[in-house]
Design an enzyme around this catalytic site. Sequence first.
Site, PDB file in Angstrom:
ATOM      1  N   GLY A  54       0.854  -1.190   0.000  1.00  0.00           N
ATOM      2  CA  GLY A  54       0.000   0.000   0.000  1.00  0.00           C
ATOM      3  C   GLY A  54       0.881   1.229   0.000  1.00  0.00           C
ATOM      4  O   GLY A  54       2.082   1.149   0.302  1.00  0.00           O
ATOM      5  N   CYS A  81       5.291  -6.063   1.477  1.00  0.00           N
ATOM      6  CA  CYS A  81       5.591  -4.626   1.493  1.00  0.00           C
ATOM      7  C   CYS A  81       4.914  -3.939   2.702  1.00  0.00           C
ATOM      8  O   CYS A  81       5.253  -4.238   3.834  1.00  0.00           O
ATOM      9  CB  CYS A  81       5.187  -4.014   0.149  1.00  0.00           C
ATOM     10  SG  CYS A  81       5.875  -2.379  -0.111  1.00  0.00           S
ATOM     11  N   TYR A  82       3.914  -3.072   2.455  1.00  0.00           N
ATOM     12  CA  TYR A  82       3.216  -2.441   3.594  1.00  0.00           C
ATOM     13  C   TYR A  82       2.690  -3.519   4.543  1.00  0.00           C
ATOM     14  O   TYR A  82       2.704  -3.357   5.760  1.00  0.00           O
ATOM     15  CB  TYR A  82       2.059  -1.597   3.062  1.00  0.00           C
ATOM     16  CG  TYR A  82       1.250  -0.858   4.121  1.00  0.00           C
ATOM     17  CD1 TYR A  82       1.554   0.455   4.459  1.00  0.00           C
ATOM     18  CD2 TYR A  82       0.170  -1.483   4.758  1.00  0.00           C
ATOM     19  CE1 TYR A  82       0.798   1.131   5.419  1.00  0.00           C
ATOM     20  CE2 TYR A  82      -0.582  -0.816   5.716  1.00  0.00           C
ATOM     21  CZ  TYR A  82      -0.261   0.487   6.034  1.00  0.00           C
ATOM     22  OH  TYR A  82      -1.008   1.154   6.981  1.00  0.00           O
ATOM     23  N   HIS A 168       8.167  -7.531  -3.840  1.00  0.00           N
ATOM     24  CA  HIS A 168       6.887  -7.946  -4.447  1.00  0.00           C
ATOM     25  C   HIS A 168       7.032  -9.270  -5.206  1.00  0.00           C
ATOM     26  O   HIS A 168       7.364  -9.262  -6.394  1.00  0.00           O
ATOM     27  CB  HIS A 168       6.371  -6.851  -5.394  1.00  0.00           C
ATOM     28  CG  HIS A 168       5.891  -5.650  -4.653  1.00  0.00           C
ATOM     29  ND1 HIS A 168       4.609  -5.540  -4.170  1.00  0.00           N
ATOM     30  CD2 HIS A 168       6.541  -4.525  -4.280  1.00  0.00           C
ATOM     31  CE1 HIS A 168       4.477  -4.386  -3.532  1.00  0.00           C
ATOM     32  NE2 HIS A 168       5.630  -3.752  -3.585  1.00  0.00           N
ATOM     33  N   GLU A 170       4.751 -11.061  -6.347  1.00  0.00           N
ATOM     34  CA  GLU A 170       3.676 -11.220  -7.337  1.00  0.00           C
ATOM     35  C   GLU A 170       4.030 -10.641  -8.698  1.00  0.00           C
ATOM     36  O   GLU A 170       3.352 -10.898  -9.692  1.00  0.00           O
ATOM     37  CB  GLU A 170       2.382 -10.565  -6.810  1.00  0.00           C
ATOM     38  CG  GLU A 170       2.377  -9.035  -6.715  1.00  0.00           C
ATOM     39  CD  GLU A 170       2.984  -8.484  -5.432  1.00  0.00           C
ATOM     40  OE1 GLU A 170       3.830  -9.168  -4.823  1.00  0.00           O
ATOM     41  OE2 GLU A 170       2.645  -7.340  -5.053  1.00  0.00           O
ATOM     42  N   SER A 222     -26.620 -11.056 -24.201  1.00  0.00           N
ATOM     43  CA  SER A 222     -26.167  -9.938 -25.026  1.00  0.00           C
ATOM     44  C   SER A 222     -25.352 -10.430 -26.209  1.00  0.00           C
ATOM     45  O   SER A 222     -24.941  -9.649 -27.048  1.00  0.00           O
ATOM     46  CB  SER A 222     -25.293  -9.023 -24.170  1.00  0.00           C
ATOM     47  OG  SER A 222     -24.097  -9.705 -23.842  1.00  0.00           O
ATOM     48  N   GLY A 224     -22.473 -11.541 -25.669  1.00  0.00           N
ATOM     49  CA  GLY A 224     -21.124 -11.453 -25.106  1.00  0.00           C
ATOM     50  C   GLY A 224     -20.750 -12.701 -24.320  1.00  0.00           C
ATOM     51  O   GLY A 224     -21.599 -13.534 -24.012  1.00  0.00           O
ATOM     52  N   ASP A 226     -19.678 -13.194 -21.168  1.00  0.00           N
ATOM     53  CA  ASP A 226     -20.098 -13.418 -19.776  1.00  0.00           C
ATOM     54  C   ASP A 226     -21.540 -13.921 -19.676  1.00  0.00           C
ATOM     55  O   ASP A 226     -21.797 -14.930 -19.018  1.00  0.00           O
ATOM     56  CB  ASP A 226     -19.940 -12.129 -18.954  1.00  0.00           C
ATOM     57  CG  ASP A 226     -18.534 -11.566 -19.054  1.00  0.00           C
ATOM     58  OD1 ASP A 226     -17.628 -12.345 -19.398  1.00  0.00           O
ATOM     59  OD2 ASP A 226     -18.344 -10.370 -18.803  1.00  0.00           O
ATOM     60  N   LYS A 365     -12.075 -12.463 -16.178  1.00  0.00           N
ATOM     61  CA  LYS A 365     -12.490 -12.704 -17.567  1.00  0.00           C
ATOM     62  C   LYS A 365     -11.822 -13.938 -18.185  1.00  0.00           C
ATOM     63  O   LYS A 365     -12.484 -14.762 -18.812  1.00  0.00           O
ATOM     64  CB  LYS A 365     -12.147 -11.466 -18.396  1.00  0.00           C
ATOM     65  CG  LYS A 365     -12.716 -11.486 -19.778  1.00  0.00           C
ATOM     66  CD  LYS A 365     -14.049 -10.806 -19.758  1.00  0.00           C
ATOM     67  CE  LYS A 365     -14.708 -10.724 -21.090  1.00  0.00           C
ATOM     68  NZ  LYS A 365     -15.985 -10.022 -20.980  1.00  0.00           N
TER      69      LYS A 365
END
Length: 509
Positions: A54, A81-82, A168, A170, A222, A224, A226, A365
């Site tokens: 953060g 980190c934070y 980090h 990640e 739609s 789409g 999802d 997604k």
Amino acid sequence: MKDKIIVLNFGGQYDQLIVRRVRENGVYAELHDCDVDIEKLNLDGLKGIILTGGPQSVYDENSLKANDKIFDLNVPILGICYGMQYINKVYGGEIEHMQKGEYGKTPLFVDTNSKLFKDVPQESIVWMNHRDGVTKSAQGFKKIAWTLNCPVAAFENEQKNIYAVQFHPEVVHSEYGSQIITNFLKEICDVNMDWKMENVAEDMINEIKEKYDGEKMICALSGGVDSSVAANLVHKAIGDNLKCIFVNHGLLRKNEVEEVLAKYKEIGLNVKLVDASKEFLDLLKGVTDPEEKRKIIGNHFIKVFEREAKEIGGAKYLVQGTIYPDVIESGKDKASVIKSHHNVGGLPETMDFEGVVEPLRDLFKDEVRQLGLSIGMPEEMIWRQPFPGPGLGIRVVGDITEEKLKIVRETDYILREEFKNYGIDRDIWQYFTVFTPIRTVGVKGDERTYDYMVVIRAIISVDAMTVEAAELPYELLQKLSSRMINEVEGVGRVVYDITSKPPGTIEFE
Ligand code: XMP
């Protein structure tokens, strides 16, 4: 019951990335604000907690804090980190604003006996991004890594099962970062690593089957990814008790209605086509303001959907394709909404349903795509480029008429055809044409023309938040321009938009 990891967000920029990294290991992870009331969450299967980085200093007056009950839950904790500085402060250690910050790639030296650093060499490169750092570890915490500028770059308290790193892991620039995350999950949390999309789909289908046996549901499709995946999953669970509605608002692309319906038929969905195009176009007549256009389309969509749902009758539940980023976003401060996005999701507030079924609300997604493929959905449906709810309504600048819609439909069709011929249709994140009301002078044959200008937009992105214009080959651009001007009546000029986002947006309105 599935095992899970909870990630608590202290406002760092890599919060979602940490969740992704855990999931890539086959472990379900969810993200919450750092101060969430942990006891109100579903803690079944909880195997570990990760505290993110953060931007603050732990000594700031209003610095972000966790709900400290997390330290009594008896599950392993990893601070990043934070998150590391926060743990040190809670347990009485010292943190200081260092003389020199560390930003970017930094050599790290580790104690290879720690479980966190299993199979990590004694020296490797990590990604650092900090000014504050631990100068004195809290009692009971043992230093397990350091850099030239950071005396305590990682520590552990084996007895309490707490581990923390200043760097980090990640981020891909940390050479052994993913090994470190795997070590935390496997060696320290002892978590089941079997969260795979095939299993997830099977579990979801069984769960829906059990919970909603005999109930009727309705879904607004739609076309789409999802909404299609959500409907397909639910259909596999409750069969034809699911009724789907596909509304044609008159703002769809060329051949879209037929193509989308054919695909739905292929996967066995029960879809009712509602042609409301005239209603939408009448309401939009003469309207030029983009926000007003969006609102008219969004509101009327709800009306049409309500009307049709009533006609079908008896549906107690609404199925929606909400995905995880929508859930995370809606929890955030909405102060700076740039455009009022109209999604087919987000409808039900005014509607009379007993509940909403959102099977994809925990998934990103790309996970939705994997899940769709794992239940046998066709590739074209899964890899379809995003198409906005208001459709071509926001790709005709200014007021909308049939003539302008025709120009945007035909040019868009040529664009799609040529991208496919060129073999780049999967590489470009989103591509379309935009009608502009600018008319320019030209000559066709020996005649003077005074026709409209069309814009080509083709962008590269990961998540639509930041975008670069694609570097299209010049010969392709030439071909597009010549085909559009020759084949589409009313087009007199074609330009390529190279604006990035920010400052531009993807759509024009
Ligand atoms: P912008 O133009 O905001 O677009 O950069 C970002 C992405 O969102 C899509 N978009 C929408 N999608 N309803 C949707 O479902 C909307 O109202 C809407 N407006 C924009 C856009 O196509 C792009 O992928």
